[in-house]
Design a protein around this motif. Structure first.
Motif, PDB file in Angstrom:
ATOM      1  N   LYS A   1       0.717  -1.178  -0.171  1.00 25.84           N
ATOM      2  CA  LYS A   1      -0.111   0.120  -0.091  1.00 25.84           C
ATOM      3  C   LYS A   1       0.624   1.252  -0.115  1.00 25.84           C
ATOM      4  O   LYS A   1       0.476   2.358  -0.411  1.00 25.84           O
TER       5      LYS A   1
ATOM      6  N   CYS B   1       2.842   4.461  -4.283  1.00 24.46           N
ATOM      7  CA  CYS B   1       1.932   5.532  -4.557  1.00 24.46           C
ATOM      8  C   CYS B   1       2.208   5.903  -6.268  1.00 24.46           C
ATOM      9  O   CYS B   1       1.147   6.562  -6.830  1.00 24.46           O
ATOM     10  N   THR B   2       3.384   6.154  -6.614  1.00 19.33           N
ATOM     11  CA  THR B   2       3.959   6.671  -7.727  1.00 19.33           C
ATOM     12  C   THR B   2       4.575   5.708  -8.645  1.00 19.33           C
ATOM     13  O   THR B   2       4.699   4.753  -8.197  1.00 19.33           O
TER      14      THR B   2
ATOM     15  N   SER C   1      -1.599  -2.634  -3.074  1.00 14.40           N
ATOM     16  CA  SER C   1      -1.339  -1.416  -3.723  1.00 14.40           C
ATOM     17  C   SER C   1      -2.469  -0.773  -4.220  1.00 14.40           C
ATOM     18  O   SER C   1      -3.213  -1.653  -4.705  1.00 14.40           O
ATOM     19  N   ASN C   2      -2.529   0.577  -4.291  1.00 19.97           N
ATOM     20  CA  ASN C   2      -3.723   0.966  -5.224  1.00 19.97           C
ATOM     21  C   ASN C   2      -3.348   1.148  -6.671  1.00 19.97           C
ATOM     22  O   ASN C   2      -4.154   1.698  -7.130  1.00 19.97           O
TER      23      ASN C   2
END
Length: 88
Positions: free
Chosen positions: A8, A11-12, A47-48
């Motif tokens: 998680k 993000c990039t 992870s998103n």
């Protein structure tokens, strides 16, 4: 090497690229693109970032191409090996 984010905390795109590079550089034996992609997908759990398997494999392939051009890895029949680095 920087602290590598997993799960998680990714993000990039840069986080993802750092993860792929770290998975590759930590290999102690011969490997294939599929093995690296599988290990990367395992670390991407929670992870998103939503990626298809082919996208992860393409990113791994692109990273390996750069590392191969810099003579850090050799490839034969789809199997990659680290080259010995000699410090002078």
């Amino acid at each position: 090497m920087c602290k590598i984010k997993t799960g998680k905390n990714i993000c990039t795109d840069q986080d993802l690229q750092n993860l792929i590079t770290s998975v590759i550089l930590r290999q102690s034996r011969s490997f294939t693109i599929n093995l690296i992609a599988e290990q990367t997908r395992d670390k991407l759990k929670d992870s998103n970032i939503a990626l298809k398997d082919q996208q992860v494999e393409k990113m791994v392939s692109n990273t390996l191409n750069v590392l191969e051009c810099n003579e850090m890895f050799g490839v034969k029949d789809g199997i990659y090996n680290k080259k010995e680095i000699i410090f002078v």
